[in-house]
Design a protein around this motif. Structure first.
Motif, PDB file in Angstrom:
ATOM      1  N   ASN A  33      32.739  24.151  56.044  1.00  0.00           N
ATOM      2  CA  ASN A  33      33.054  25.484  56.513  1.00  0.00           C
ATOM      3  C   ASN A  33      34.092  25.842  55.754  1.00  0.00           C
ATOM      4  O   ASN A  33      34.134  27.060  55.367  1.00  0.00           O
ATOM      5  CB  ASN A  33      33.300  25.549  58.218  1.00  0.00           C
ATOM      6  N   MET A  34      35.277  25.213  55.509  1.00  0.00           N
ATOM      7  CA  MET A  34      36.477  25.552  54.780  1.00  0.00           C
ATOM      8  C   MET A  34      35.730  26.120  53.361  1.00  0.00           C
ATOM      9  O   MET A  34      36.131  27.026  52.798  1.00  0.00           O
ATOM     10  CB  MET A  34      37.577  24.690  54.692  1.00  0.00           C
ATOM     11  N   LEU A  35      34.842  25.131  52.586  1.00  0.00           N
ATOM     12  CA  LEU A  35      34.543  25.375  51.314  1.00  0.00           C
ATOM     13  C   LEU A  35      33.733  26.445  51.188  1.00  0.00           C
ATOM     14  O   LEU A  35      33.644  27.317  50.441  1.00  0.00           O
ATOM     15  CB  LEU A  35      34.052  23.940  50.858  1.00  0.00           C
ATOM     16  N   ALA A  36      32.698  26.628  52.304  1.00  0.00           N
ATOM     17  CA  ALA A  36      31.875  28.021  52.421  1.00  0.00           C
ATOM     18  C   ALA A  36      32.719  29.186  52.279  1.00  0.00           C
ATOM     19  O   ALA A  36      32.501  30.049  51.674  1.00  0.00           O
ATOM     20  CB  ALA A  36      30.897  27.617  53.568  1.00  0.00           C
ATOM     21  N   GLU A  37      33.925  29.377  53.248  1.00  0.00           N
ATOM     22  CA  GLU A  37      34.551  30.336  53.434  1.00  0.00           C
ATOM     23  C   GLU A  37      35.236  30.610  52.091  1.00  0.00           C
ATOM     24  O   GLU A  37      35.447  31.575  51.675  1.00  0.00           O
ATOM     25  CB  GLU A  37      35.582  30.289  54.359  1.00  0.00           C
ATOM     26  N   LYS A  38      35.599  29.503  51.448  1.00  0.00           N
ATOM     27  CA  LYS A  38      36.367  29.831  49.821  1.00  0.00           C
ATOM     28  C   LYS A  38      35.630  30.243  48.833  1.00  0.00           C
ATOM     29  O   LYS A  38      35.731  31.083  48.112  1.00  0.00           O
ATOM     30  CB  LYS A  38      36.878  28.523  49.688  1.00  0.00           C
ATOM     31  N   ALA A  39      34.195  29.633  48.928  1.00  0.00           N
ATOM     32  CA  ALA A  39      33.244  30.210  48.010  1.00  0.00           C
ATOM     33  C   ALA A  39      32.918  31.620  48.236  1.00  0.00           C
ATOM     34  O   ALA A  39      32.781  32.430  47.352  1.00  0.00           O
ATOM     35  CB  ALA A  39      31.993  29.258  48.232  1.00  0.00           C
ATOM     36  N   ALA A  40      32.732  32.119  49.520  1.00  0.00           N
ATOM     37  CA  ALA A  40      32.771  33.490  49.844  1.00  0.00           C
ATOM     38  C   ALA A  40      33.702  34.317  49.207  1.00  0.00           C
ATOM     39  O   ALA A  40      33.456  35.421  48.680  1.00  0.00           O
ATOM     40  CB  ALA A  40      32.406  33.595  51.428  1.00  0.00           C
ATOM     41  N   GLN A  41      34.922  33.953  49.383  1.00  0.00           N
ATOM     42  CA  GLN A  41      36.449  34.653  48.947  1.00  0.00           C
ATOM     43  C   GLN A  41      36.137  34.762  47.273  1.00  0.00           C
ATOM     44  O   GLN A  41      36.294  35.965  46.870  1.00  0.00           O
ATOM     45  CB  GLN A  41      37.458  33.883  49.447  1.00  0.00           C
ATOM     46  N   TYR A  42      35.464  33.650  46.763  1.00  0.00           N
ATOM     47  CA  TYR A  42      35.683  33.777  45.298  1.00  0.00           C
ATOM     48  C   TYR A  42      34.318  34.686  44.772  1.00  0.00           C
ATOM     49  O   TYR A  42      34.593  35.268  44.049  1.00  0.00           O
ATOM     50  CB  TYR A  42      35.479  32.349  44.644  1.00  0.00           C
ATOM     51  N   ALA A  43      33.436  34.635  45.588  1.00  0.00           N
ATOM     52  CA  ALA A  43      32.021  35.650  45.239  1.00  0.00           C
ATOM     53  C   ALA A  43      32.569  36.929  45.377  1.00  0.00           C
ATOM     54  O   ALA A  43      32.241  37.919  44.581  1.00  0.00           O
ATOM     55  CB  ALA A  43      31.043  35.393  46.250  1.00  0.00           C
ATOM     56  N   ALA A  44      33.385  37.371  46.573  1.00  0.00           N
ATOM     57  CA  ALA A  44      33.876  38.557  46.596  1.00  0.00           C
ATOM     58  C   ALA A  44      34.912  39.115  45.486  1.00  0.00           C
ATOM     59  O   ALA A  44      34.754  40.109  44.870  1.00  0.00           O
ATOM     60  CB  ALA A  44      34.566  38.686  48.084  1.00  0.00           C
ATOM     61  N   GLN A  45      35.765  38.291  45.396  1.00  0.00           N
ATOM     62  CA  GLN A  45      36.546  38.522  44.122  1.00  0.00           C
ATOM     63  C   GLN A  45      35.981  38.712  42.745  1.00  0.00           C
ATOM     64  O   GLN A  45      36.105  39.672  41.872  1.00  0.00           O
ATOM     65  CB  GLN A  45      37.643  37.391  44.106  1.00  0.00           C
ATOM     66  N   GLN A  51      33.010  44.925  39.015  1.00  0.00           N
ATOM     67  CA  GLN A  51      32.901  46.449  39.072  1.00  0.00           C
ATOM     68  C   GLN A  51      34.054  46.989  38.304  1.00  0.00           C
ATOM     69  O   GLN A  51      33.619  47.615  37.510  1.00  0.00           O
ATOM     70  CB  GLN A  51      33.106  46.733  40.533  1.00  0.00           C
ATOM     71  N   ARG A  52      35.041  46.174  38.074  1.00  0.00           N
ATOM     72  CA  ARG A  52      36.178  46.652  37.425  1.00  0.00           C
ATOM     73  C   ARG A  52      35.583  46.634  35.709  1.00  0.00           C
ATOM     74  O   ARG A  52      36.058  47.561  34.909  1.00  0.00           O
ATOM     75  CB  ARG A  52      37.398  45.871  37.623  1.00  0.00           C
ATOM     76  N   VAL A  53      35.091  45.700  35.526  1.00  0.00           N
ATOM     77  CA  VAL A  53      34.707  45.296  34.089  1.00  0.00           C
ATOM     78  C   VAL A  53      33.622  46.441  33.402  1.00  0.00           C
ATOM     79  O   VAL A  53      33.756  46.975  32.694  1.00  0.00           O
ATOM     80  CB  VAL A  53      34.042  44.032  33.783  1.00  0.00           C
ATOM     81  N   GLU A  72      44.048  57.709  34.376  1.00  0.00           N
ATOM     82  CA  GLU A  72      44.940  57.957  35.589  1.00  0.00           C
ATOM     83  C   GLU A  72      44.022  58.065  36.721  1.00  0.00           C
ATOM     84  O   GLU A  72      44.566  57.991  37.895  1.00  0.00           O
ATOM     85  CB  GLU A  72      45.231  59.446  34.963  1.00  0.00           C
ATOM     86  N   ARG A  73      42.798  58.593  36.836  1.00  0.00           N
ATOM     87  CA  ARG A  73      41.994  58.678  38.071  1.00  0.00           C
ATOM     88  C   ARG A  73      41.497  57.416  38.584  1.00  0.00           C
ATOM     89  O   ARG A  73      42.010  57.288  39.728  1.00  0.00           O
ATOM     90  CB  ARG A  73      40.695  59.408  37.688  1.00  0.00           C
ATOM     91  N   LEU A  74      41.680  56.233  37.651  1.00  0.00           N
ATOM     92  CA  LEU A  74      41.381  55.031  38.272  1.00  0.00           C
ATOM     93  C   LEU A  74      42.715  54.483  38.755  1.00  0.00           C
ATOM     94  O   LEU A  74      42.645  53.707  39.710  1.00  0.00           O
ATOM     95  CB  LEU A  74      40.877  54.122  37.041  1.00  0.00           C
ATOM     96  N   ARG A  75      43.870  55.004  38.113  1.00  0.00           N
ATOM     97  CA  ARG A  75      45.235  54.391  38.607  1.00  0.00           C
ATOM     98  C   ARG A  75      45.432  55.148  39.933  1.00  0.00           C
ATOM     99  O   ARG A  75      46.029  54.202  40.939  1.00  0.00           O
ATOM    100  CB  ARG A  75      46.035  54.856  37.622  1.00  0.00           C
ATOM    101  N   ASP A  76      45.065  56.138  40.098  1.00  0.00           N
ATOM    102  CA  ASP A  76      45.094  56.954  41.481  1.00  0.00           C
ATOM    103  C   ASP A  76      44.194  56.326  42.471  1.00  0.00           C
ATOM    104  O   ASP A  76      44.647  56.331  43.937  1.00  0.00           O
ATOM    105  CB  ASP A  76      45.277  58.235  41.307  1.00  0.00           C
ATOM    106  N   ASN A  77      43.035  55.994  42.116  1.00  0.00           N
ATOM    107  CA  ASN A  77      42.215  55.642  43.238  1.00  0.00           C
ATOM    108  C   ASN A  77      41.429  54.187  42.675  1.00  0.00           C
ATOM    109  O   ASN A  77      40.394  54.142  42.225  1.00  0.00           O
ATOM    110  CB  ASN A  77      40.950  56.703  43.304  1.00  0.00           C
ATOM    111  N   PRO A  78      42.068  53.125  43.076  1.00  0.00           N
ATOM    112  CA  PRO A  78      41.705  51.963  42.558  1.00  0.00           C
ATOM    113  C   PRO A  78      40.310  51.421  43.380  1.00  0.00           C
ATOM    114  O   PRO A  78      40.310  51.665  44.525  1.00  0.00           O
ATOM    115  CB  PRO A  78      42.882  50.931  42.740  1.00  0.00           C
ATOM    116  N   LEU A  79      39.501  50.503  42.647  1.00  0.00           N
ATOM    117  CA  LEU A  79      38.269  49.964  43.100  1.00  0.00           C
ATOM    118  C   LEU A  79      38.721  49.221  44.529  1.00  0.00           C
ATOM    119  O   LEU A  79      37.808  49.063  45.563  1.00  0.00           O
ATOM    120  CB  LEU A  79      37.579  49.541  42.317  1.00  0.00           C
ATOM    121  N   ASN A  80      39.683  48.299  44.414  1.00  0.00           N
ATOM    122  CA  ASN A  80      39.864  47.430  45.529  1.00  0.00           C
ATOM    123  C   ASN A  80      40.664  47.858  46.561  1.00  0.00           C
ATOM    124  O   ASN A  80      40.586  48.012  47.370  1.00  0.00           O
ATOM    125  CB  ASN A  80      40.540  46.079  44.984  1.00  0.00           C
TER     126      ASN A  80
END
Length: 80
Positions: A33-45, A51-53, A72-80
């Motif tokens: 379960n811990m590994l699955a949660e960590k994998a989900a976090q890595y997938a989200a990251q 998206q940024r790329v 400047e627009r991106l700096r004011d409104n980041p994606l994350n």
């Protein structure tokens, strides 16, 4: 003597070995379960980074956009 020893060893083995197996199985479930949660976090990251790329690729390849305004627009409104 051997006839008494074999059932005693079998009973003691069942009393000790069965709980040990249950404990080991539970520990493996928790680790899975811990590994699955960590994998989900890595997938989200990874998704956020992708998206940024994509945004950076669009900025670089879109010649009609003023680069400094877009940054400047991106700096004011980041994606994350």
């Amino acid at each position: 003597m051997m006839a008494l020893l074999i059932p005693i060893v079998a009973i003691l083995g069942a009393v000790v070995f069965k709980p040990w197996l249950a404990h080991r199985e539970r520990r493996l479930e928790i680790e899975a379960n811990m590994l699955a949660e960590k994998a989900a976090q890595y997938a989200a990251q990874t998704e956020r980074l992708e998206q940024r790329v994509r945004v950076l690729e669009r900025i670089i390849t879109d010649r009609g956009v003023d680069l400094s305004d877009e940054i400047e627009r991106l700096r004011d409104n980041p994606l994350n």
